[in-house]
Scaffold this motif. Structure first.
Motif, PDB file in Angstrom:
ATOM      1  N   ARG A 158     -12.825   2.103 -14.988  1.00 38.78           N
ATOM      2  CA  ARG A 158     -13.227   1.337 -13.887  1.00 38.78           C
ATOM      3  C   ARG A 158     -12.222   0.987 -12.799  1.00 38.78           C
ATOM      4  O   ARG A 158     -12.454   1.213 -11.390  1.00 38.78           O
ATOM      5  CB  ARG A 158     -13.685   0.127 -14.544  1.00 38.78           C
ATOM      6  N   ALA A 159     -10.997   0.945 -13.056  1.00 40.70           N
ATOM      7  CA  ALA A 159      -9.994   0.559 -12.040  1.00 40.70           C
ATOM      8  C   ALA A 159      -9.614   1.668 -11.369  1.00 40.70           C
ATOM      9  O   ALA A 159      -9.424   1.556  -9.988  1.00 40.70           O
ATOM     10  CB  ALA A 159      -8.694  -0.017 -13.027  1.00 40.70           C
ATOM     11  N   ARG A 215      -4.868   6.511  -8.085  1.00 41.31           N
ATOM     12  CA  ARG A 215      -6.041   7.115  -8.941  1.00 41.31           C
ATOM     13  C   ARG A 215      -5.348   7.965 -10.160  1.00 41.31           C
ATOM     14  O   ARG A 215      -5.797   7.935 -11.226  1.00 41.31           O
ATOM     15  CB  ARG A 215      -7.014   7.600  -8.303  1.00 41.31           C
ATOM     16  N   THR A 275     -11.652   3.640  -9.836  1.00 32.30           N
ATOM     17  CA  THR A 275     -12.349   3.732  -8.756  1.00 32.30           C
ATOM     18  C   THR A 275     -12.114   2.779  -7.622  1.00 32.30           C
ATOM     19  O   THR A 275     -12.268   2.922  -6.456  1.00 32.30           O
ATOM     20  CB  THR A 275     -13.843   3.574  -9.162  1.00 32.30           C
ATOM     21  N   LYS A 276     -11.186   1.918  -7.941  1.00 29.85           N
ATOM     22  CA  LYS A 276     -10.785   0.907  -6.810  1.00 29.85           C
ATOM     23  C   LYS A 276      -9.468   1.236  -6.158  1.00 29.85           C
ATOM     24  O   LYS A 276      -9.048   0.497  -5.313  1.00 29.85           O
ATOM     25  CB  LYS A 276     -10.532  -0.529  -7.588  1.00 29.85           C
ATOM     26  N   MET A 277      -8.975   2.460  -6.573  1.00 26.84           N
ATOM     27  CA  MET A 277      -7.749   2.480  -6.092  1.00 26.84           C
ATOM     28  C   MET A 277      -7.757   3.461  -4.673  1.00 26.84           C
ATOM     29  O   MET A 277      -8.639   4.259  -4.526  1.00 26.84           O
ATOM     30  CB  MET A 277      -6.805   3.615  -6.932  1.00 26.84           C
ATOM     31  N   ARG A 278      -7.400   3.308  -3.838  1.00 29.88           N
ATOM     32  CA  ARG A 278      -7.231   3.608  -2.535  1.00 29.88           C
ATOM     33  C   ARG A 278      -6.472   5.235  -2.369  1.00 29.88           C
ATOM     34  O   ARG A 278      -7.066   5.844  -1.703  1.00 29.88           O
ATOM     35  CB  ARG A 278      -6.848   2.751  -1.462  1.00 29.88           C
ATOM     36  N   THR A 304     -14.303  -8.102 -17.939  1.00 30.13           N
ATOM     37  CA  THR A 304     -14.295  -7.608 -16.361  1.00 30.13           C
ATOM     38  C   THR A 304     -13.857  -8.302 -15.368  1.00 30.13           C
ATOM     39  O   THR A 304     -13.449  -8.408 -14.317  1.00 30.13           O
ATOM     40  CB  THR A 304     -15.711  -7.435 -15.998  1.00 30.13           C
ATOM     41  N   THR A 342      -6.598  -4.299  -8.847  1.00 32.17           N
ATOM     42  CA  THR A 342      -7.195  -3.181  -7.933  1.00 32.17           C
ATOM     43  C   THR A 342      -5.670  -2.419  -7.601  1.00 32.17           C
ATOM     44  O   THR A 342      -5.893  -1.814  -6.876  1.00 32.17           O
ATOM     45  CB  THR A 342      -7.896  -3.800  -6.808  1.00 32.17           C
ATOM     46  N   ASP A 343      -4.660  -3.234  -8.174  1.00 33.25           N
ATOM     47  CA  ASP A 343      -3.298  -2.431  -7.740  1.00 33.25           C
ATOM     48  C   ASP A 343      -2.946  -1.654  -8.699  1.00 33.25           C
ATOM     49  O   ASP A 343      -3.198  -2.148 -10.239  1.00 33.25           O
ATOM     50  CB  ASP A 343      -2.469  -3.740  -7.286  1.00 33.25           C
ATOM     51  N   THR A 354      -2.639  -2.660 -12.954  1.00 28.03           N
ATOM     52  CA  THR A 354      -3.562  -1.763 -13.926  1.00 28.03           C
ATOM     53  C   THR A 354      -2.638  -1.344 -14.813  1.00 28.03           C
ATOM     54  O   THR A 354      -3.138  -1.517 -15.945  1.00 28.03           O
ATOM     55  CB  THR A 354      -4.109  -1.004 -12.853  1.00 28.03           C
ATOM     56  N   ARG A 411       0.929  -1.164  -0.031  1.00 28.19           N
ATOM     57  CA  ARG A 411      -0.081  -0.052  -0.008  1.00 28.19           C
ATOM     58  C   ARG A 411       0.922   1.347  -0.155  1.00 28.19           C
ATOM     59  O   ARG A 411       0.574   2.200  -0.686  1.00 28.19           O
ATOM     60  CB  ARG A 411      -1.077   0.025   1.267  1.00 28.19           C
TER      61      ARG A 411
END
Length: 765
Positions: free
Chosen positions: A341-342, A352, A344-347, A309, A314-315, A319, A217
Motif C-alpha cells: 500500500r505504501a 517505490r 503506491t504513495k511514493m513519488r 491503516t 507516505t515518506d 515506511t 523529496r
C-alpha cells in the motif's frame, strides 16, 4: 532583470584582443595574458564587468581567481550592477540557468519552459531553443564536453554568480527558485537516474533557500547514494541542520545525523567520504539511525483492520522503519501488506523500489516466494537503469532474487543472479585501497547498507554449492557468513548449511553430534517466521537420521509445520534407516504424485524408494527406479536427493546404473563441479561416509513406547497391569522383552537408555 541600474550604459561582449586593450586602458594596470583569457571567458567578454572584478579584488587585497565559485560569490557583491546587453526574456533565461552548474540541453529546455515564465510576468519563453542559441552567441552560455554525459551547457563562473546574486536580491526571486526546484526534483523522481552536477545544484538551492519539503523529496528520490554521487555537497547540505528542522522533518534528521558522522570520519577527499558513507551504513548501523522504529502493535491494532491503516506513512524513512519494526516482531504478512500500500504513495522511482524490495523480503519470510520473485523482477529493470556504483538497491535485488530462487527451487534464476552478482563494481575493486574497516566480515563491503546484500548472496551461493556437492565452496561461504556481524533472522540458514556439510563430509560420528550442539551460537535477533522455524527443525532431524537417532529425528519432525513437505521426506527416510523397507516403499508410492509435494521432494522419494527396493532384493526394480531419481535430481539441479542416501545403498545403486545415459545428463548439468560422469559418480561414492544405513537404536512399537511412559511415571507392575487391563505376568513378560531390546536388565537402566534415545523428554521429568 537587467544587471545594471536603469539608464546605465550596457556592457557589450568584446573579442579577446579588444577585451585586453579595454582592461589596460581602464587604469587597472597590466594584466597577465593567462589571467586575461580566464577573465574574458568567465566574464563572457564583458570588459567593464571584468574591470569591476579586478578593482574589487585589488581593494580587498585578494588574489583574483575567475574560475573559483567562492571567489565569484564574494566579488560580485562588491561589483556595481551591470547590464549584459540582453533582452528581458534572455536575461530571465540566463538567471534560471545560472542556478545550475552544467546541464544537458534537454534539462535546460525543461527548466526554461517551466520556470522562466515566472520572471516574465506570464509572457513566457516561446522559443527555448532560440533563447539558448542567443545566449550561446552572446557568451553568456558556453558548451563543455563531458566524456560520460556528452555536450553540456554552462554559464561562466563570474557571470553565473552575478546573475544568482541579482535574482536573490529581487523580490520575486525565492518563488522562482522554488519553481525551479520543483521541476528538477520531479525530473529526478520520474527518471530514476540522477546527474551528479544537477543533484549538487538542487541540494544547495534547497538548503540555502530553506526549502525543506523540497529537500526531503530529494532524499527520497536519491537516498543515501547522494553521498556517493556528490560527496562534499551532500555533507555540506545536511550537516548542522537547525534543531527545529530535525524535529519537524525526521527524514531530514536521519540524513543530518548521517552527514555529520560521515563528515567527522572523513577528510574532504570525495573517495574518503564515499568510504565513510559505506562504513556508517554498515552491518547493524542502519537500524540505530532510524528514529522510533514502530514494531509493536498498539492496543486494538490486532483486532481492527482499520487501525492498521491509520497513519500510513507516505515518506520512505517512515515506511522503512515501520516495515523493519513489523519484520522484527515476526509480522511479515502485515509488513508485506503495508509495503504494497505504501509503495503506491511514493513519488519517486527509487522510493517505490526501496519499499517494494523490503516488501518482497517480507513476502519471502511469509512463505510467498512466487509473489516475492515477481516483485523483485518488476523493480530490477528500473534499478539497473538508475544504478549508482556503491548503492545497495540493485545488488540487494540481485542477492535476494538469488536466495529466494534457490530456496524455492528456481535454480536457473538463482544461478543467473549469482553470476550477475559476481561482476565486480568500481568500489569493490577499490575497497582494499581505501581500507574500509568493517569489523569481522571477510572482505570490506563495497556498497551502502551491505547487510541487505552480502548475507542473502552468500547464503544463496552456499545452498547452490551444496546442491552441486561443491563442499569447499559451501564451506568458504559458510565461514564468511559465520564472521558476518549482522544476520538478523537469516542466521537460521547457518545451522542448515553447517548440518548439511557435516552429513556430507563428517569423518566421525562426533562431528555430527557437535554440529547439532553448536547451532545455538549462530542465533541472532528477530522473531523467526514459520518457514525459518521449519529450517531449524529440518536440519536437526536430518542429522539425527544420519546418526540413527530416529526418535530424536521424529521429535524434530513433529515440529515442522503441516504444509512443509519435508515432513514426508524425513518420515520416509527414517523408515529406510529403521529397516522398514516395505513401509518406505509404500509411503513413497503414496506421496510421490501428491500435489503438495515439490519436485525436489519427489526426487528424494524416488531415490529412497530405489534404495528400499534394493534392500528387499528387487534389484531389477531398483535399477529401473534409480535413473528416474537421477533424472529428477538433474531437473531440480540438486544432487542432494542422491547424496543423502546411506552410502552402502548409494554405492550399489550407482554400480547398477553406471551405464545409464542419465549420468551424462547429470554431469552436463553440474559441469561447474564435475568434468565427467565418472567424476560425478566417484564423488557420490565418497561423501556421507559417517551416516548410518541402518539404525542400531531400538525401534519401539506404540505399546512399548507406552510402557516406557508408565515406567517414567513411576508406576508399579501392578499399576501398569491395571492401566492396561492385563495380568501382572503378561506385563512382566513385556517388560523383560523391553529390557532386552535396550540391552539392560532393570527399570532404572532402561529409563536412562530411553532418555538418551529420545523416548523420554522433559515432560516426563
Amino acid at each position: 532583470m537587467s544587471s545594471n541600474a536603469e539608464g546605465t550604459a550596457q556592457d557589450p561582449r568584446l573579442s579577446l584582443g579588444d577585451f585586453i586593450v579595454e582592461l589596460e586602458s581602464s587604469g587597472v594596470g597590466p594584466v597577465d595574458t593567462d589571467l586575461s583569457h580566464l577573465l574574458w571567458t568567465e566574464c563572457a567578454g564583458r570588459a567593464r564587468f571584468a574591470e569591476a572584478v579586478l578593482r574589487a579584488a585589488a581593494t580587498a587585497g585578494v588574489t583574483v581567481d575567475p574560475e573559483s565559485v567562492s571567489f565569484a560569490e564574494w566579488v560580485v557583491e562588491l561589483c556595481p550592477r551591470l547590464s549584459f546587453e540582453l533582452g528581458p526574456g534572455d536575461t530571465a533565461a540566463a538567471s534560471v540557468l545560472a542556478q545550475l552548474s552544467d546541464v544537458s540541453e534537454k534539462t535546460a529546455v525543461r527548466a526554461l519552459t517551466a520556470v522562466a515564465d515566472d520572471l516574465l510576468g506570464g509572457i513566457g519563453v516561446n522559443d527555448p531553443d532560440g533563447v539558448l542559441s542567443r545566449l550561446h552567441s552572446s557568451g553568456i552560455l558556453t558548451r563543455v564536453e563531458d566524456l560520460v554525459r556528452g555536450s553540456l551547457l554552462q554559464v561562466p563562473t563570474l557571470i553565473a554568480a552575478k546573475l544568482r546574486h541579482d535574482l536573490a536580491t529581487t523580490a520575486g526571486g525565492k518563488p522562482v527558485i522554488a519553481a525551479l526546484l520543483e521541476v528538477l526534483i520531479e525530473h529526478m523522481e520520474s527518471a530514476g537516474t540522477v546527474e551528479p552536477e544537477l543533484l549538487s545544484d538542487v541540494l544547495l538551492l534547497a538548503r540555502h533557500g530553506g526549502c525543506w519539503p523540497q529537500l526531503l523529496r530529494v532524499t527520497e528520490a536519491v537516498g543515501i547514494p547522494m553521498f556517493l554521487l556528490t560527496p562534499r555537497t551532500a555533507c555540506t547540505t545536511f550537516r548542522l541542520l537547525p534543531p527545529k528542522i530535525r524535529a519537524d522533518w525526521p527524514g531530514l534528521g536521519f540524513y543530518g545525523t548521517l552527514a555529520e558522522d560521515i563528515d567527522a570520519d572523513s577528510a574532504v577527499d570525495p573517495a574518503r567520504i564515499r568510504s565513510a558513507a559505506i562504513r556508517h551504513t554498515g552491518p547493524g548501523l542502519l537500524r540505530s539511525r532510524l528514529p522510533a522504529i514502530l514494531g509493536a502493535s498498539t492496543p486494538g491494532e490486532e483486532e481492527s483492520g482499520e487501525a492498521r491503516t491509520v497513519g500510513l506513512p507516505t515518506d520512505v524513512i517512515g515506511t522503512v522503519r515501520q516495515l523493519i519494526g513489523l519484520a522484527d516482531s515476526g509480522r511479515h504478512s502485515d509488513a508485506a501488506e503495508l509495503g504494497i500500500r505504501a509503495a503506491t504513495k511514493m513519488r519517486s522511482v527509487r522510493g517505490r523500489s526501496v519499499v517494494r524490495l523490503l516488501t518482497a523480503i517480507a513476502l519471502h519470510h511469509a512463505s510467498e516466494s512466487r509473489r516475492a520473485l515477481s516483485l523483485l523482477n518488476e523493480i530490477e529493470g528500473p534499478a539497473r537503469a538508475g544504478h549508482i556504483d556503491g548503492d545497495f538497491l540493485l545488488p540487494a535485488i540481485i542477492a535476494w532474487t538469488a536466495l529466494i530462487a534457490a530456496v524455492s527451487g528456481d535454480c536457473e534464476r538463482a544461478d543467473a543472479h549469482l553470476a550477475l552478482a559476481a561482476e565486480p563494481s568500481e568500489l569493490s575493486r577499490a575497497g582494499a585501497e581505501i581500507g574500509i574497516s568493517t569489523g569481522r566480515s571477510e572482505t570490506p563491503p563495497s556498497v551502502i547498507i551491505d547487510e541487505l546484500v552480502t548475507p542473502p548472496l552468500r547464503i544463496a551461493a552456499a545452498l547452490r554449492a551444496l546442491d552441486r556437492l561443491d563442499l569447499e565452496r559451501a564451506q568458504a561461504e559458510f565461514d564468511a557468513l559465520s564472521a558476518y556481524p549482522e544476520m538478523r533472522t537469516l542466521w537460521v540458514y547457518l545451522p542448515l548449511i553447517a548440518r548439511t556439510l557435516a552429513v556430507l563430509s563428517a569423518e566421525a560420528e562426533s562431528d555430527l553430534l557437535f554440529v547439532n550442539d553448536d547451532a545455538e551460537r549462530f542465533r541472532d535477533s528477530g522473531v523467526l517466521s514459520e518457514a525459518e522455524t521449519d529450517l531449524l527443525a529440518f536440519g536437526r532431524s536430518m542429522v539425527f537420521i544420519a546418526l540413527g537417532q530416529l526418535r530424536w529425528a521424529e521429535l524434530d519432525r513433529e515440529k515442522l509445520s503441516p504444509t512443509c513437505d519435508s515432513r514426508i521426506v524425513l518420515d520416509v527416510r527414517s523408515k529406510l534407516v529403521a529397516g522398514r523397507n516395505d513401509e518406505a516403499i509404500a509411503c513413497a508410492d503414496t506421496w510421490f504424485y501428491h500435489r503438495s509435494l515439490g519436485p525436489r521432494s519427489r526426487a528424494e522419494l524416488a531415490a529412497i524408494r530405489a534404495a528400499a527396493k534394493l534392500r528387499t532384493g528387487d534389484a531389477a526394480a531398483a535399477k529401473s527406479d534409480f535413473p528416474m531419481a537421477v533424472s529428477l535430481s538433474t531437473w531440480v539441479s540438486s544432487l542432494l536427493p542422491l547424496a543423502l542416501l546411506p552410502l552402502p545403498d548409494r554405492s550399489r545403486l550407482i554400480d547398477l546404473t553406471a551405464d545409464s545415459p542419465v549420468w551424462a545428463e547429470a554431469a552436463n548439468e553440474f559441469s561447474e563441479t564435475f568434468t565427467s560422469p565418472a567424476q560425478l559418480m566417484e564423488r557420490l561414492r565418497e561423501i556421507g561416509s559417517v551416516s548410518v544405513d541402518r539404525a542400531e537404536t531400538p525401534q519401539l512399537s506404540a505399546g512399548e513406547a507406552q510402557l516406557i511412559d508408565f515406567l517414567a511415571r513411576g508406576l508399579s507392575v501392578a499399576e501398569i497391569a491395571e492401566e492396561l487391563h492385563q495380568v501382572t505376568g503378561t506385563v512382566k513378560n513385556r517388560l523383560s522383552a523391553l529390557y532386552r531390546k535396550f540391552g539392560v536388565s532393570n527399570r532404572a537402566d532402561v529409563l536412562i537408555r530411553a532418555r538418551s534415545f529420545g523416548y523420554l523428554t522433559e515432560q516426563h521429568d
